[in-house]
Design a protein around this motif. Structure first.
Motif, PDB file in Angstrom:
ATOM      1  N   LEU A 199       0.832  -1.209   0.000  1.00  0.00           N
ATOM      2  CA  LEU A 199       0.000   0.000   0.000  1.00  0.00           C
ATOM      3  C   LEU A 199       0.866   1.259   0.000  1.00  0.00           C
ATOM      4  O   LEU A 199       0.595   2.210  -0.727  1.00  0.00           O
ATOM      5  N   LEU A 200       1.923   1.246   0.796  1.00  0.00           N
ATOM      6  CA  LEU A 200       2.817   2.401   0.851  1.00  0.00           C
ATOM      7  C   LEU A 200       3.572   2.582  -0.467  1.00  0.00           C
ATOM      8  O   LEU A 200       3.808   3.717  -0.899  1.00  0.00           O
ATOM      9  N   ALA A 201       3.931   1.469  -1.116  1.00  0.00           N
ATOM     10  CA  ALA A 201       4.607   1.553  -2.417  1.00  0.00           C
ATOM     11  C   ALA A 201       3.675   2.168  -3.456  1.00  0.00           C
ATOM     12  O   ALA A 201       4.087   3.005  -4.264  1.00  0.00           O
ATOM     13  N   ILE A 202       2.417   1.755  -3.460  1.00  0.00           N
ATOM     14  CA  ILE A 202       1.442   2.303  -4.400  1.00  0.00           C
ATOM     15  C   ILE A 202       1.224   3.790  -4.122  1.00  0.00           C
ATOM     16  O   ILE A 202       1.192   4.611  -5.033  1.00  0.00           O
ATOM     17  N   LYS A 203       1.097   4.120  -2.846  1.00  0.00           N
ATOM     18  CA  LYS A 203       0.915   5.523  -2.447  1.00  0.00           C
ATOM     19  C   LYS A 203       2.084   6.364  -2.957  1.00  0.00           C
ATOM     20  O   LYS A 203       1.895   7.432  -3.536  1.00  0.00           O
ATOM     21  N   GLY A 204       3.291   5.867  -2.752  1.00  0.00           N
ATOM     22  CA  GLY A 204       4.479   6.602  -3.189  1.00  0.00           C
ATOM     23  C   GLY A 204       4.609   6.693  -4.700  1.00  0.00           C
ATOM     24  O   GLY A 204       4.980   7.737  -5.235  1.00  0.00           O
ATOM     25  N   ALA A 205       4.270   5.619  -5.392  1.00  0.00           N
ATOM     26  CA  ALA A 205       4.437   5.575  -6.846  1.00  0.00           C
ATOM     27  C   ALA A 205       3.400   6.411  -7.580  1.00  0.00           C
ATOM     28  O   ALA A 205       3.698   7.041  -8.593  1.00  0.00           O
ATOM     29  N   TYR A 206       2.174   6.398  -7.072  1.00  0.00           N
ATOM     30  CA  TYR A 206       1.083   7.043  -7.799  1.00  0.00           C
ATOM     31  C   TYR A 206       0.413   8.184  -7.036  1.00  0.00           C
ATOM     32  O   TYR A 206      -0.518   8.798  -7.549  1.00  0.00           O
ATOM     33  N   GLY A 207       0.857   8.460  -5.820  1.00  0.00           N
ATOM     34  CA  GLY A 207       0.313   9.580  -5.063  1.00  0.00           C
ATOM     35  C   GLY A 207      -1.133   9.403  -4.635  1.00  0.00           C
ATOM     36  O   GLY A 207      -1.868  10.374  -4.515  1.00  0.00           O
ATOM     37  N   ILE A 208      -1.529   8.169  -4.384  1.00  0.00           N
ATOM     38  CA  ILE A 208      -2.907   7.890  -3.977  1.00  0.00           C
ATOM     39  C   ILE A 208      -2.952   7.818  -2.451  1.00  0.00           C
ATOM     40  O   ILE A 208      -2.212   7.036  -1.854  1.00  0.00           O
ATOM     41  N   PRO A 209      -3.808   8.595  -1.803  1.00  0.00           N
ATOM     42  CA  PRO A 209      -3.921   8.516  -0.341  1.00  0.00           C
ATOM     43  C   PRO A 209      -4.323   7.107   0.106  1.00  0.00           C
ATOM     44  O   PRO A 209      -5.094   6.423  -0.581  1.00  0.00           O
ATOM     45  N   LEU A 210      -3.791   6.676   1.228  1.00  0.00           N
ATOM     46  CA  LEU A 210      -4.093   5.327   1.724  1.00  0.00           C
ATOM     47  C   LEU A 210      -5.591   5.083   1.858  1.00  0.00           C
ATOM     48  O   LEU A 210      -6.073   3.998   1.547  1.00  0.00           O
ATOM     49  N   ASP A 211      -6.332   6.073   2.307  1.00  0.00           N
ATOM     50  CA  ASP A 211      -7.781   5.913   2.463  1.00  0.00           C
ATOM     51  C   ASP A 211      -8.476   5.598   1.143  1.00  0.00           C
ATOM     52  O   ASP A 211      -9.532   4.986   1.126  1.00  0.00           O
ATOM     53  N   ASP A 212      -7.891   6.037   0.038  1.00  0.00           N
ATOM     54  CA  ASP A 212      -8.486   5.785  -1.273  1.00  0.00           C
ATOM     55  C   ASP A 212      -8.033   4.458  -1.881  1.00  0.00           C
ATOM     56  O   ASP A 212      -8.548   4.047  -2.917  1.00  0.00           O
ATOM     57  N   LEU A 213      -7.061   3.819  -1.254  1.00  0.00           N
ATOM     58  CA  LEU A 213      -6.513   2.582  -1.806  1.00  0.00           C
ATOM     59  C   LEU A 213      -7.250   1.318  -1.388  1.00  0.00           C
ATOM     60  O   LEU A 213      -7.123   0.300  -2.049  1.00  0.00           O
ATOM     61  N   VAL A 214      -7.960   1.375  -0.290  1.00  0.00           N
ATOM     62  CA  VAL A 214      -8.586   0.148   0.207  1.00  0.00           C
ATOM     63  C   VAL A 214     -10.100   0.252   0.232  1.00  0.00           C
ATOM     64  O   VAL A 214     -10.672   1.319   0.417  1.00  0.00           O
ATOM     65  N   VAL A 215     -10.710  -0.904   0.016  1.00  0.00           N
ATOM     66  CA  VAL A 215     -12.154  -1.051   0.139  1.00  0.00           C
ATOM     67  C   VAL A 215     -12.356  -1.903   1.373  1.00  0.00           C
ATOM     68  O   VAL A 215     -11.889  -3.041   1.435  1.00  0.00           O
ATOM     69  N   GLU A 216     -12.989  -1.342   2.383  1.00  0.00           N
ATOM     70  CA  GLU A 216     -13.212  -2.105   3.605  1.00  0.00           C
ATOM     71  C   GLU A 216     -14.496  -2.902   3.478  1.00  0.00           C
ATOM     72  O   GLU A 216     -15.264  -2.715   2.548  1.00  0.00           O
ATOM     73  N   ASP A 217     -14.715  -3.806   4.404  1.00  0.00           N
ATOM     74  CA  ASP A 217     -15.904  -4.650   4.443  1.00  0.00           C
ATOM     75  C   ASP A 217     -15.973  -5.643   3.294  1.00  0.00           C
ATOM     76  O   ASP A 217     -17.043  -6.098   2.932  1.00  0.00           O
ATOM     77  N   ALA A 218     -14.849  -5.955   2.692  1.00  0.00           N
ATOM     78  CA  ALA A 218     -14.830  -6.992   1.663  1.00  0.00           C
ATOM     79  C   ALA A 218     -14.516  -8.325   2.343  1.00  0.00           C
ATOM     80  O   ALA A 218     -13.793  -8.360   3.337  1.00  0.00           O
ATOM     81  N   PRO A 219     -15.045  -9.432   1.829  1.00  0.00           N
ATOM     82  CA  PRO A 219     -14.698 -10.731   2.407  1.00  0.00           C
ATOM     83  C   PRO A 219     -13.193 -10.949   2.307  1.00  0.00           C
ATOM     84  O   PRO A 219     -12.554 -10.478   1.365  1.00  0.00           O
ATOM     85  N   ALA A 220     -12.643 -11.653   3.263  1.00  0.00           N
ATOM     86  CA  ALA A 220     -11.207 -11.929   3.256  1.00  0.00           C
ATOM     87  C   ALA A 220     -10.847 -12.737   2.028  1.00  0.00           C
ATOM     88  O   ALA A 220     -11.528 -13.695   1.687  1.00  0.00           O
ATOM     89  N   PRO A 221      -9.774 -12.353   1.311  1.00  0.00           N
ATOM     90  CA  PRO A 221      -9.358 -13.122   0.149  1.00  0.00           C
ATOM     91  C   PRO A 221      -8.972 -14.534   0.540  1.00  0.00           C
ATOM     92  O   PRO A 221      -8.479 -14.777   1.645  1.00  0.00           O
ATOM     93  N   ALA A 222      -9.167 -15.468  -0.355  1.00  0.00           N
ATOM     94  CA  ALA A 222      -8.837 -16.870  -0.098  1.00  0.00           C
ATOM     95  C   ALA A 222      -7.346 -17.038   0.168  1.00  0.00           C
ATOM     96  O   ALA A 222      -6.941 -17.903   0.922  1.00  0.00           O
ATOM     97  N   GLU A 223      -6.523 -16.177  -0.441  1.00  0.00           N
ATOM     98  CA  GLU A 223      -5.079 -16.274  -0.288  1.00  0.00           C
ATOM     99  C   GLU A 223      -4.557 -15.094   0.519  1.00  0.00           C
ATOM    100  O   GLU A 223      -3.592 -14.448   0.127  1.00  0.00           O
ATOM    101  N   ALA A 224      -5.144 -14.803   1.645  1.00  0.00           N
ATOM    102  CA  ALA A 224      -4.828 -13.594   2.411  1.00  0.00           C
ATOM    103  C   ALA A 224      -3.334 -13.427   2.654  1.00  0.00           C
ATOM    104  O   ALA A 224      -2.830 -12.326   2.682  1.00  0.00           O
TER     105      ALA A 224
END
Length: 90
Positions: free
Chosen positions: A59-84
């Motif tokens: 997440l921090l790498a994406i934030k640094g590379a593309y300037g996306i705030p952490l709050d905009d990078l994640v979708v909460e309340d999603a089911p846990a991925p099978a390969e967490a």
């Protein structure tokens, strides 16, 4: 469902936000995104499809590379991925 049987929910990457910003930066393929983030192309594919939960480092790498705030990078309340934990094996 009892309290001890609650479904585990983890944040997943907001793939559209990442791909839109990556395209603006000239990264149109998973391979180009992977190179910029210094991760494997398969990791990018799993993250963008939502099958793997992103690590804080990613997440921090994406934030640094593309300037996306952490709050905009994640979708909460999603089911846990099978390969967490699969991303950690990159």
């Amino acid at each position: 469902m009892q309290d001890d049987e609650k479904e585990v929910r983890m944040p997943t990457l907001h793939g559209k936000t990442v791909t839109d910003r990556a395209e603006q930066a000239g990264d149109k393929t998973h391979a180009q995104i992977a190179r910029r983030l210094n991760v494997k192309q398969s990791t990018v594919s799993r993250l963008l499809s939502g099958t793997t939960a992103p690590s804080l480092g990613t997440l921090l790498a994406i934030k640094g590379a593309y300037g996306i705030p952490l709050d905009d990078l994640v979708v909460e309340d999603a089911p846990a991925p099978a390969e967490a934990g699969a991303e950690a094996a990159r």
